[in-house]
Scaffold this motif. Structure first.
Motif, PDB file in Angstrom:
ATOM      1  N   GLN A 102       0.814  -1.210   0.000  1.00 56.13           N
ATOM      2  CA  GLN A 102       0.000   0.000   0.000  1.00 56.13           C
ATOM      3  C   GLN A 102       0.849   1.262   0.000  1.00 56.13           C
ATOM      4  OE1 GLN A 102      -3.731   0.081   2.203  1.00 56.13           O
ATOM      5  NE2 GLN A 102      -3.136   2.055   3.078  1.00 56.13           N
ATOM      6  N   SER A 103       1.931   1.269   0.718  1.00 51.65           N
ATOM      7  CA  SER A 103       2.739   2.478   0.831  1.00 51.65           C
ATOM      8  C   SER A 103       3.377   2.894  -0.481  1.00 51.65           C
ATOM      9  CB  SER A 103       3.804   2.303   1.903  1.00 51.65           C
ATOM     10  OG  SER A 103       4.690   1.264   1.547  1.00 51.65           O
ATOM     11  N   THR A 104       3.380   2.009  -1.471  1.00 50.89           N
ATOM     12  CA  THR A 104       3.997   2.329  -2.761  1.00 50.89           C
ATOM     13  C   THR A 104       2.970   2.579  -3.860  1.00 50.89           C
ATOM     14  OG1 THR A 104       4.171   0.012  -3.453  1.00 50.89           O
ATOM     15  CG2 THR A 104       6.002   0.920  -2.163  1.00 50.89           C
ATOM     16  N   MET A 105       1.696   2.443  -3.545  1.00 46.93           N
ATOM     17  CA  MET A 105       0.673   2.533  -4.590  1.00 46.93           C
ATOM     18  C   MET A 105       0.486   3.935  -5.135  1.00 46.93           C
ATOM     19  SD  MET A 105      -2.267  -0.055  -3.245  1.00 46.93           S
ATOM     20  CE  MET A 105      -1.924  -1.801  -3.016  1.00 46.93           C
ATOM     21  N   ASN A 106       0.868   4.946  -4.406  1.00 47.55           N
ATOM     22  CA  ASN A 106       0.629   6.307  -4.872  1.00 47.55           C
ATOM     23  C   ASN A 106       1.773   6.848  -5.733  1.00 47.55           C
ATOM     24  OD1 ASN A 106       2.509   6.514  -2.875  1.00 47.55           O
ATOM     25  ND2 ASN A 106       1.519   8.193  -1.772  1.00 47.55           N
ATOM     26  N   ASN A 107       2.742   6.024  -6.049  1.00 43.72           N
ATOM     27  CA  ASN A 107       3.892   6.465  -6.844  1.00 43.72           C
ATOM     28  C   ASN A 107       3.764   5.941  -8.262  1.00 43.72           C
ATOM     29  OD1 ASN A 107       6.409   6.950  -8.003  1.00 43.72           O
ATOM     30  ND2 ASN A 107       7.486   6.644  -6.078  1.00 43.72           N
ATOM     31  N   GLU A 108       3.609   6.838  -9.213  1.00 41.76           N
ATOM     32  CA  GLU A 108       3.395   6.430 -10.592  1.00 41.76           C
ATOM     33  C   GLU A 108       4.561   5.615 -11.150  1.00 41.76           C
ATOM     34  OE1 GLU A 108       4.024  10.923 -11.948  1.00 41.76           O
ATOM     35  OE2 GLU A 108       3.958   9.569 -13.648  1.00 41.76           O
ATOM     36  N   ARG A 109       5.734   5.793 -10.612  1.00 38.44           N
ATOM     37  CA  ARG A 109       6.896   5.064 -11.137  1.00 38.44           C
ATOM     38  C   ARG A 109       6.821   3.568 -10.846  1.00 38.44           C
ATOM     39  NH1 ARG A 109      11.479   8.784  -8.539  1.00 38.44           N
ATOM     40  NH2 ARG A 109       9.933   8.697  -6.865  1.00 38.44           N
ATOM     41  N   ASN A 110       5.943   3.166  -9.957  1.00 37.34           N
ATOM     42  CA  ASN A 110       5.814   1.747  -9.619  1.00 37.34           C
ATOM     43  C   ASN A 110       4.845   1.004 -10.529  1.00 37.34           C
ATOM     44  OD1 ASN A 110       7.631   1.917  -7.457  1.00 37.34           O
ATOM     45  ND2 ASN A 110       6.018   2.697  -6.109  1.00 37.34           N
ATOM     46  N   TYR A 111       4.230   1.704 -11.464  1.00 33.30           N
ATOM     47  CA  TYR A 111       3.258   1.077 -12.355  1.00 33.30           C
ATOM     48  C   TYR A 111       3.914   0.825 -13.714  1.00 33.30           C
ATOM     49  CZ  TYR A 111      -0.320   2.103  -8.910  1.00 33.30           C
ATOM     50  OH  TYR A 111      -1.059   2.139  -7.752  1.00 33.30           O
ATOM     51  N   GLN A 112       3.796  -0.400 -14.199  1.00 28.11           N
ATOM     52  CA  GLN A 112       4.472  -0.795 -15.435  1.00 28.11           C
ATOM     53  C   GLN A 112       3.604  -0.603 -16.679  1.00 28.11           C
ATOM     54  OE1 GLN A 112       4.245  -3.312 -12.789  1.00 28.11           O
ATOM     55  NE2 GLN A 112       6.048  -2.359 -11.878  1.00 28.11           N
ATOM     56  N   TYR A 113       2.309  -0.615 -16.505  1.00 26.66           N
ATOM     57  CA  TYR A 113       1.416  -0.581 -17.655  1.00 26.66           C
ATOM     58  C   TYR A 113       0.457   0.597 -17.524  1.00 26.66           C
ATOM     59  CZ  TYR A 113       3.179  -5.328 -17.604  1.00 26.66           C
ATOM     60  OH  TYR A 113       4.007  -6.416 -17.552  1.00 26.66           O
ATOM     61  N   TRP A 114       0.260   1.299 -18.641  1.00 28.84           N
ATOM     62  CA  TRP A 114      -0.564   2.500 -18.633  1.00 28.84           C
ATOM     63  C   TRP A 114      -1.556   2.497 -19.785  1.00 28.84           C
ATOM     64  CZ3 TRP A 114      -0.339   6.475 -15.032  1.00 28.84           C
ATOM     65  CH2 TRP A 114       0.678   6.375 -14.081  1.00 28.84           C
ATOM     66  N   GLY A 115      -2.757   3.007 -19.495  1.00 31.36           N
ATOM     67  CA  GLY A 115      -3.715   3.264 -20.549  1.00 31.36           C
ATOM     68  C   GLY A 115      -3.428   4.598 -21.208  1.00 31.36           C
ATOM     69  N   GLN A 116      -4.205   4.927 -22.213  1.00 29.84           N
ATOM     70  CA  GLN A 116      -3.937   6.105 -23.025  1.00 29.84           C
ATOM     71  C   GLN A 116      -4.464   7.391 -22.400  1.00 29.84           C
ATOM     72  OE1 GLN A 116      -6.502   4.241 -23.331  1.00 29.84           O
ATOM     73  NE2 GLN A 116      -8.231   5.440 -24.048  1.00 29.84           N
ATOM     74  N   GLY A 117      -5.292   7.314 -21.378  1.00 25.98           N
ATOM     75  CA  GLY A 117      -5.841   8.509 -20.751  1.00 25.98           C
ATOM     76  C   GLY A 117      -7.161   8.918 -21.370  1.00 25.98           C
ATOM     77  N   THR A 118      -8.006   9.480 -20.537  1.00 24.05           N
ATOM     78  CA  THR A 118      -9.297   9.986 -20.998  1.00 24.05           C
ATOM     79  C   THR A 118      -9.528  11.354 -20.350  1.00 24.05           C
ATOM     80  OG1 THR A 118     -11.665   9.461 -21.243  1.00 24.05           O
ATOM     81  CG2 THR A 118     -10.609   8.748 -19.190  1.00 24.05           C
ATOM     82  N   GLN A 119      -9.944  12.324 -21.147  1.00 23.09           N
ATOM     83  CA  GLN A 119     -10.075  13.705 -20.681  1.00 23.09           C
ATOM     84  C   GLN A 119     -11.406  13.909 -19.970  1.00 23.09           C
ATOM     85  OE1 GLN A 119      -7.934  16.618 -21.135  1.00 23.09           O
ATOM     86  NE2 GLN A 119      -9.420  17.506 -19.710  1.00 23.09           N
ATOM     87  N   VAL A 120     -11.336  14.508 -18.804  1.00 21.39           N
ATOM     88  CA  VAL A 120     -12.528  14.941 -18.088  1.00 21.39           C
ATOM     89  C   VAL A 120     -12.442  16.447 -17.918  1.00 21.39           C
ATOM     90  CG1 VAL A 120     -13.836  14.838 -15.934  1.00 21.39           C
ATOM     91  CG2 VAL A 120     -12.811  12.753 -16.876  1.00 21.39           C
ATOM     92  N   THR A 121     -13.442  17.147 -18.396  1.00 23.01           N
ATOM     93  CA  THR A 121     -13.485  18.603 -18.281  1.00 23.01           C
ATOM     94  C   THR A 121     -14.736  18.986 -17.510  1.00 23.01           C
ATOM     95  OG1 THR A 121     -12.335  18.858 -20.391  1.00 23.01           O
ATOM     96  CG2 THR A 121     -13.496  20.783 -19.521  1.00 23.01           C
ATOM     97  N   VAL A 122     -14.528  19.742 -16.434  1.00 27.07           N
ATOM     98  CA  VAL A 122     -15.651  20.168 -15.589  1.00 27.07           C
ATOM     99  C   VAL A 122     -15.832  21.665 -15.771  1.00 27.07           C
ATOM    100  CG1 VAL A 122     -16.622  20.187 -13.273  1.00 27.07           C
ATOM    101  CG2 VAL A 122     -15.026  18.368 -13.938  1.00 27.07           C
ATOM    102  N   SER A 123     -16.974  22.048 -16.288  1.00 27.33           N
ATOM    103  CA  SER A 123     -17.229  23.467 -16.517  1.00 27.33           C
ATOM    104  C   SER A 123     -17.981  24.063 -15.329  1.00 27.33           C
ATOM    105  CB  SER A 123     -18.045  23.658 -17.787  1.00 27.33           C
ATOM    106  OG  SER A 123     -19.320  23.070 -17.656  1.00 27.33           O
TER     107      SER A 123
END
Length: 124
Positions: A102-123
């Motif tokens: 758990q102590s390492t889950m908030n570090n993006e460098r510990n994740y090996q696989y990534w999705g492409q991202g999805t944009q959320v815009t809140v007006s």
């Protein structure tokens, strides 16, 4: 391979659910994470969930408004976002890693696989 979807334009106070589908085989020690990146800012940890058991862990600013769940049968993880605010505007990414504590889950460098991202815009 990870495929994120569900982003779009919403109004302040709205809710939105993002999905992240995992292609291929999953293993019991898989951890799925959600991150977001606003324009001009560093990538920020939103939360994570263990594939086996469903234990969740959230970044401090999202706790209480955002929740993560998974559907193992569909190989899909969800990010439910409630009471959205303009400051939640960002590209949201899902990521995967194995054997994180758990102590390492908030570090993006510990994740090996990534999705492409999805944009959320809140007006406002």
């Amino acid at each position: 391979q990870l495929q994120a979807s569900g982003g779009g334009l919403v109004q302040t106070g709205d809710s939105r659910r993002l999905s992240c589908t995992v292609s291929g085989r999953t293993f019991s020690d898989l951890v799925m994470g959600w991150f977001r990146q606003a324009p001009g800012k560093d990538r920020e940890f939103v939360g994570s969930i263990r594939w086996n058991g469903g234990g969740t862990f959230y970044g401090g600013s999202m706790k209480g408004r955002f929740s993560i769940s998974r559907d193992n049968a569909k190989n899909t993880v969800y990010l439910q976002m409630n009471s959205l605010q303009p400051e939640d505007t960002a590209v949201y990414y899902c990521a995967a890693a194995y054997r994180l504590i758990q102590s390492t889950m908030n570090n993006e460098r510990n994740y090996q696989y990534w999705g492409q991202g999805t944009q959320v815009t809140v007006s406002s």
